[in-house]
Design an enzyme around this catalytic site. Structure first.
Site, PDB file in Angstrom:
ATOM      1  N   TYR A  24       1.004  -1.203   0.077  1.00 36.16           N
ATOM      2  CA  TYR A  24       0.028   0.050   0.028  1.00 36.16           C
ATOM      3  C   TYR A  24       0.995   1.282  -0.067  1.00 36.16           C
ATOM      4  O   TYR A  24       2.071   1.224   0.602  1.00 36.16           O
ATOM      5  CB  TYR A  24      -0.897  -0.017   0.940  1.00 36.16           C
ATOM      6  CG  TYR A  24      -2.135  -0.867   1.105  1.00 36.16           C
ATOM      7  CD1 TYR A  24      -3.277  -0.359   0.633  1.00 36.16           C
ATOM      8  CD2 TYR A  24      -2.123  -2.170   1.722  1.00 36.16           C
ATOM      9  CE1 TYR A  24      -4.523  -0.964   0.683  1.00 36.16           C
ATOM     10  CE2 TYR A  24      -3.310  -3.077   1.872  1.00 36.16           C
ATOM     11  CZ  TYR A  24      -4.312  -2.555   1.177  1.00 36.16           C
ATOM     12  OH  TYR A  24      -5.428  -3.375   1.157  1.00 36.16           O
ATOM     13  N   TYR A  32      -0.893  -9.536   0.521  1.00 36.84           N
ATOM     14  CA  TYR A  32       0.079  -9.332   1.346  1.00 36.84           C
ATOM     15  C   TYR A  32       0.114 -10.047   2.810  1.00 36.84           C
ATOM     16  O   TYR A  32      -1.068 -10.410   3.252  1.00 36.84           O
ATOM     17  CB  TYR A  32      -0.098  -7.728   1.549  1.00 36.84           C
ATOM     18  CG  TYR A  32      -1.567  -7.310   2.128  1.00 36.84           C
ATOM     19  CD1 TYR A  32      -1.502  -7.079   3.611  1.00 36.84           C
ATOM     20  CD2 TYR A  32      -2.351  -6.812   1.279  1.00 36.84           C
ATOM     21  CE1 TYR A  32      -2.581  -6.598   3.986  1.00 36.84           C
ATOM     22  CE2 TYR A  32      -3.504  -6.270   1.639  1.00 36.84           C
ATOM     23  CZ  TYR A  32      -3.373  -5.895   3.048  1.00 36.84           C
ATOM     24  OH  TYR A  32      -4.700  -5.377   3.783  1.00 36.84           O
ATOM     25  N   ARG A  60      -3.395 -11.820   3.742  1.00 38.72           N
ATOM     26  CA  ARG A  60      -4.436 -11.372   3.143  1.00 38.72           C
ATOM     27  C   ARG A  60      -4.578 -11.838   1.612  1.00 38.72           C
ATOM     28  O   ARG A  60      -3.853 -11.745   1.052  1.00 38.72           O
ATOM     29  CB  ARG A  60      -4.695  -9.657   3.274  1.00 38.72           C
ATOM     30  CG  ARG A  60      -4.626  -9.032   4.662  1.00 38.72           C
ATOM     31  CD  ARG A  60      -5.723  -9.294   5.544  1.00 38.72           C
ATOM     32  NE  ARG A  60      -7.056  -9.806   5.107  1.00 38.72           N
ATOM     33  CZ  ARG A  60      -8.039  -9.050   4.580  1.00 38.72           C
ATOM     34  NH1 ARG A  60      -7.904  -7.747   4.586  1.00 38.72           N
ATOM     35  NH2 ARG A  60      -9.014  -9.288   4.149  1.00 38.72           N
ATOM     36  N   HIS A  73      -7.769  -8.235  -2.596  1.00 40.27           N
ATOM     37  CA  HIS A  73      -8.911  -7.766  -2.138  1.00 40.27           C
ATOM     38  C   HIS A  73      -8.903  -6.194  -2.377  1.00 40.27           C
ATOM     39  O   HIS A  73      -7.627  -5.472  -2.537  1.00 40.27           O
ATOM     40  CB  HIS A  73      -9.360  -7.717  -0.753  1.00 40.27           C
ATOM     41  CG  HIS A  73      -8.375  -7.230   0.440  1.00 40.27           C
ATOM     42  ND1 HIS A  73      -7.150  -7.796   0.539  1.00 40.27           N
ATOM     43  CD2 HIS A  73      -8.201  -5.935   0.853  1.00 40.27           C
ATOM     44  CE1 HIS A  73      -6.464  -6.974   1.464  1.00 40.27           C
ATOM     45  NE2 HIS A  73      -7.159  -5.866   1.736  1.00 40.27           N
ATOM     46  N   HIS A  77     -10.857  -2.745  -1.257  1.00 38.02           N
ATOM     47  CA  HIS A  77     -11.674  -2.108  -0.159  1.00 38.02           C
ATOM     48  C   HIS A  77     -12.595  -1.063  -0.910  1.00 38.02           C
ATOM     49  O   HIS A  77     -12.543  -0.609  -1.817  1.00 38.02           O
ATOM     50  CB  HIS A  77     -10.827  -1.206   0.827  1.00 38.02           C
ATOM     51  CG  HIS A  77      -9.849  -1.920   1.601  1.00 38.02           C
ATOM     52  ND1 HIS A  77     -10.281  -2.413   2.999  1.00 38.02           N
ATOM     53  CD2 HIS A  77      -8.644  -2.390   1.323  1.00 38.02           C
ATOM     54  CE1 HIS A  77      -9.142  -3.130   3.424  1.00 38.02           C
ATOM     55  NE2 HIS A  77      -8.147  -3.117   2.601  1.00 38.02           N
TER      56      HIS A  77
HETATM   57 FE   LIG Z   1      -6.398  -4.247   2.632  1.00 40.10          FE
END
Ligand SMILES: [Fe+3]
Lengths: 233, 193
Positions: free
Chosen positions: A102, A141, A151, A154, A156
């Site tokens: 991110y 990640y 995770r 995905h 959000h």
């Molecule tokens: Fe996330």
């Protein structure tokens, strides 16, 4: 007061989900109190004062160069719980880059940042509740919830319906991802059929030859926060 | 495969730790011009079950204007505050603090005391928490005449008596103070429907 959803229809995860460690100190302990819906809960905000341009829905063109990764079209509809499209409402999305990183100071995953990818987009739904984003497929990640925790890929989603009760923040997953069943956040949703509704479907119709794969993801709002209460059936 | 005619709701998921990437662009803690004579501040902190500040939450305030009106396509621009959207968003800071500038909402019906709805999102919350901020009379602030004893308010009436105090903001120098306690002895009342 009787709430409308029985436990079998409760789609939302519980506040306290022990497998998701950070829920423990942030979940309320007392039972939620039934809120009789009044004018405040039936009202919705207007976002007309904000400038949202079509370019905000294309996450691949926010920088001079093209981001690395698998280009995808993500489209679908924002629907109320009677299946009617919700027009003119705001959808915000954010995601990791193709490497699973991110653009955020808290994210220290040892994967490269992409100077051509920020990972944020937004749009207003069309007259039939439809939306469409162009982006790249996010990478999986790691996180520190438990040893070797990852995770699944995905995106959000933050959506506004027509009223306060329809506000929803959720996540879109990708079909066939083997990490979903091992993910403490996804599996906090106890009903497998409800979790399945957060998995997008691959879509030939929005797949563009020599350009991008298509995924479809509808978001249905309404009927949230209902807690089962005992009472006559 | 045939789709059901009535779709089932999409379940909620947490905003996660990186919410600011997608949500900060629309941070708007000032619902009204801070220079308005009837502008008030609503400040407070978000605290977890151990009383520790929550530095990575985002709050959304949802309320009527000083006349009790909500924004609609047909809203009267002469009576709603300029740019009134009925909505504000504020992230918490390192101390869990937040700060809105708004007006005391007017009556939305004959029975409800002046209030705003508040949504709370954060990492660790699998779905938002919803509470209400009630605005009691405060010297120098319009709206005091509309205050009802909380027991007369149909929403407060459903709250266990010993917990209703968690919904009432405390007057401060320039408005009100309202802390959100996720747990502990002073746990805030949260709602469902
Ligand atoms: Fe996330």
């Amino acid at each position: 007061m009787t709430l409308t959803h029985g436990p079998q229809l409760q789609p939302d995860p519980p506040y306290r989900a022990p497998a998701y460690r950070s829920s423990e100190r942030r979940a309320p302990s007392a039972p939620l109190v039934p809120l009789p819906l009044g004018p405040t809960e039936r009202a919705g905000p207007l976002f007309g004062h904000q400038t949202i341009t079509p370019a905000d829905a294309d996450l691949t063109r926010q920088h001079p160069g093209e981001p690395l990764g698998e280009r995808i079209n993500v489209s679908g509809r924002l629907l109320d719980d009677r299946g009617r499209g919700i027009a003119g409402q705001l959808i915000e999305i954010w995601q990791a880059n193709a490497a699973g990183r991110y653009t955020h100071p808290v994210d220290q995953h040892r994967a490269p940042l992409d100077p051509n990818f920020t990972g944020a987009g937004r749009c207003l739904t069309g007259p039939d509740g439809s939306y469409r984003f162009v982006t790249i497929k996010p990478g999986a990640y790691p996180w520190r919830n438990h040893p070797n925790a990852w995770r699944p890929a995905h995106i959000h989603f933050s959506v506004f319906g027509r009223m306060f009760t329809e506000r929803l923040v959720t996540q879109m997953y990708f079909p066939g991802d083997p990490l979903i069943e091992h993910d403490a956040i996804a599996t906090s949703i106890t009903d497998p059929a409800a979790l399945a509704r957060l998995v997008a479907s691959f879509d030939w119709e929005t797949t563009e030859e020599e350009w991008a794969l298509g995924y479809r993801f509808d978001v249905v709002v309404g009927g949230h926060l209902a807690t089962p209460v005992e009472g006559p059936a | 495969m045939s789709a059901p005619s009535i779709p089932l709701p999409s379940p909620s998921q947490t905003v996660g730790p990186y919410l600011s990437i997608g949500m900060a662009w629309l941070n708007c803690p000032d619902l009204v011009d801070t220079g308005r004579p009837d502008a008030i501040t609503v400040t407070g902190r978000v605290l977890d079950a151990d009383g520790l500040p929550v530095p990575d939450a985002v709050l959304e305030l949802w309320q009527a204007d000083q006349s009790g009106r909500f924004p609609t396509a047909g809203a009267d621009p002469d009576t709603s505050p300029p740019g009134w959207s009925g909505w504000g968003r504020c992230p918490t800071d390192a101390d869990g603090g937040y700060h809105f500038t708004t007006v005391v909402p007017g009556p939305v019906d004959d029975r409800q005391a002046p209030h705003a709805d508040l949504s709370v999102f954060m990492r660790g919350l699998l779905q938002r928490l919803v509470t209400r901020i009630y605005f009691p009379p405060r010297a120098g602030v319009a709206g005091a005449d509309r205050w009802l004893p909380p027991s007369d308010d149909p929403v407060v009436a459903g709250v266990p008596a010993e917990r209703t105090g968690t919904l009432v903001a405390r007057p401060s120098a320039d408005g009100y103070r309202f802390d959100v306690h996720l747990g502990g002895d002073a746990e805030t009342v949260f709602f469902a429907w």
